[in-house]
Design an enzyme around this catalytic site. Sequence first.
Site, PDB file in Angstrom:
ATOM      1  N   GLY B  89      40.611  39.299  40.486  1.00 47.34           N
ATOM      2  CA  GLY B  89      40.876  38.223  41.571  1.00 47.34           C
ATOM      3  C   GLY B  89      41.215  37.085  41.970  1.00 47.34           C
ATOM      4  N   LEU B  90      41.489  36.547  42.470  1.00 46.49           N
ATOM      5  CA  LEU B  90      41.867  34.999  43.296  1.00 46.49           C
ATOM      6  C   LEU B  90      43.513  34.988  43.529  1.00 46.49           C
ATOM      7  CD1 LEU B  90      41.067  32.732  39.967  1.00 46.49           C
ATOM      8  CD2 LEU B  90      40.154  32.790  42.238  1.00 46.49           C
ATOM      9  N   CYS B  91      43.311  36.168  44.803  1.00 45.06           N
ATOM     10  CA  CYS B  91      44.792  36.545  44.589  1.00 45.06           C
ATOM     11  C   CYS B  91      44.807  36.806  45.718  1.00 45.06           C
ATOM     12  CB  CYS B  91      46.032  37.501  44.160  1.00 45.06           C
ATOM     13  SG  CYS B  91      44.244  39.230  43.561  1.00 45.06           S
ATOM     14  N   GLY B  92      44.255  35.784  47.006  1.00 44.39           N
ATOM     15  CA  GLY B  92      44.081  36.133  48.856  1.00 44.39           C
ATOM     16  C   GLY B  92      43.254  36.770  48.676  1.00 44.39           C
TER      17      GLY B  92
END
Lengths: 140, 293
Positions: B89-92
């Site tokens: 995750g952590l990709c907008g």
Amino acid sequence: MADRIQFELVSPARLLTSMEVDMIVVPGTEGDFAVLPGHMPVVSTLRPGAVDVYVDNTDKPSERFFVAGGFAEVALDTFTVLAETAIPMADLDRSHLEQEIADTREDIEDARSDEDRQASEERLSQLEDMLNSLAEFTKV
Amino acid sequence: MANLKALRGRISSVKSTQKITKAMNMVAAAKLRRAQDAVEASRPYAVRMERVIGTLASGMAGRDDAPALLAGTGSDQKHLIIVATAERGLCGGFNTNIVKAARAKIAELQQAGKDVQILCVGRKGRDALRRQHGSLIIETIEFAGVRSLGFEHAQPVAQKVLAMYEDGAFDVCHLAYSRFESVLAQVPTVAQLIPAQVAADVEEPDLDGAVYTYEPDEEDILRALLPRNVAVQIFKALLENSASEQGARMTAMDNATRNAGDMIDKLTLIYNRQRQAAITTELIEIISGAEAL
């Protein structure tokens, strides 16, 4: 008509080589064939084997690649080989290959599931193809 | 009103978060460059493959004995959707957007009364789809720990899909992924994989009036090429996905870093104001204490 032919060897990941050559010999499914400049347009599938590239000297291949099947396209002085696996012969090492073949044979013996076994068997036949074409190459 | 100590703690925690997001931004930028190169490098193969298939397919069009991968099974009742997402995750909005596109497609197909199955490639897609469509997911293929995507990663996926197709498990296959337009724009796309979609306007090489010779023959070549094409399409989608992922992460982390900066500024202002207020209060207390004497 150009007296040289543009040769390109392409794998899905990248363009491996692109050079001007005098002649190429490829292992077609229906038999090996050579392509010279001015060859008529052909599309052919390839069986596993060696692609020989001749530059300047048509007696001895200046470069050799192992391809594990694929297909080739000749169109007006460009020759393109599309192959999933293509390795320069110079990078293959006989004893290393034999070792890997032995390892893969063991893998087949030890395989727990059919899938594993099938994968190993495919790998084995590919390795054996490599070894065969390498043997031919060193004979030349 | 928070006290000074709590504010100090908060400022330092935001600062360390900012450090992390900044580092992630830079890592993503470096990875993005590599992923972009990989996409670039895979183009020649795909282009040539498309051209040859295009030439061959136009000759086969309308024939009854055309391969099933090209002509379809003659039915479109059973659909398979491959949802390719990232492992992390952590990709907008990257994963969300792909899943959203896939969901829309699934809803559309279900509305039309079709049977839908889902094959997830990438952990995030499965996590997102599990709640709503858990029963439809037949398998998840994960690439956890894969450092650089190679064709050998796409091949097992293609083999699985082709085997299912031969078994008649589905009639039409779509692939949901994110097309890499630019660092700022990643377009979630649902593309049809099987039956093969042949570009109508294939640029035919100029042959000086000569005609291709096919060896063994057109049909056999097409039969050999179409399964390969499936693998190449999947490979291409995976590469585009990884470039998109890094692009999206880069943008997201850039925003996060900026946001953290703003927050630090705001908190520092509050902190200074409160400190000043505390000093003033103390002074007033001392002075009024002295006056009372």
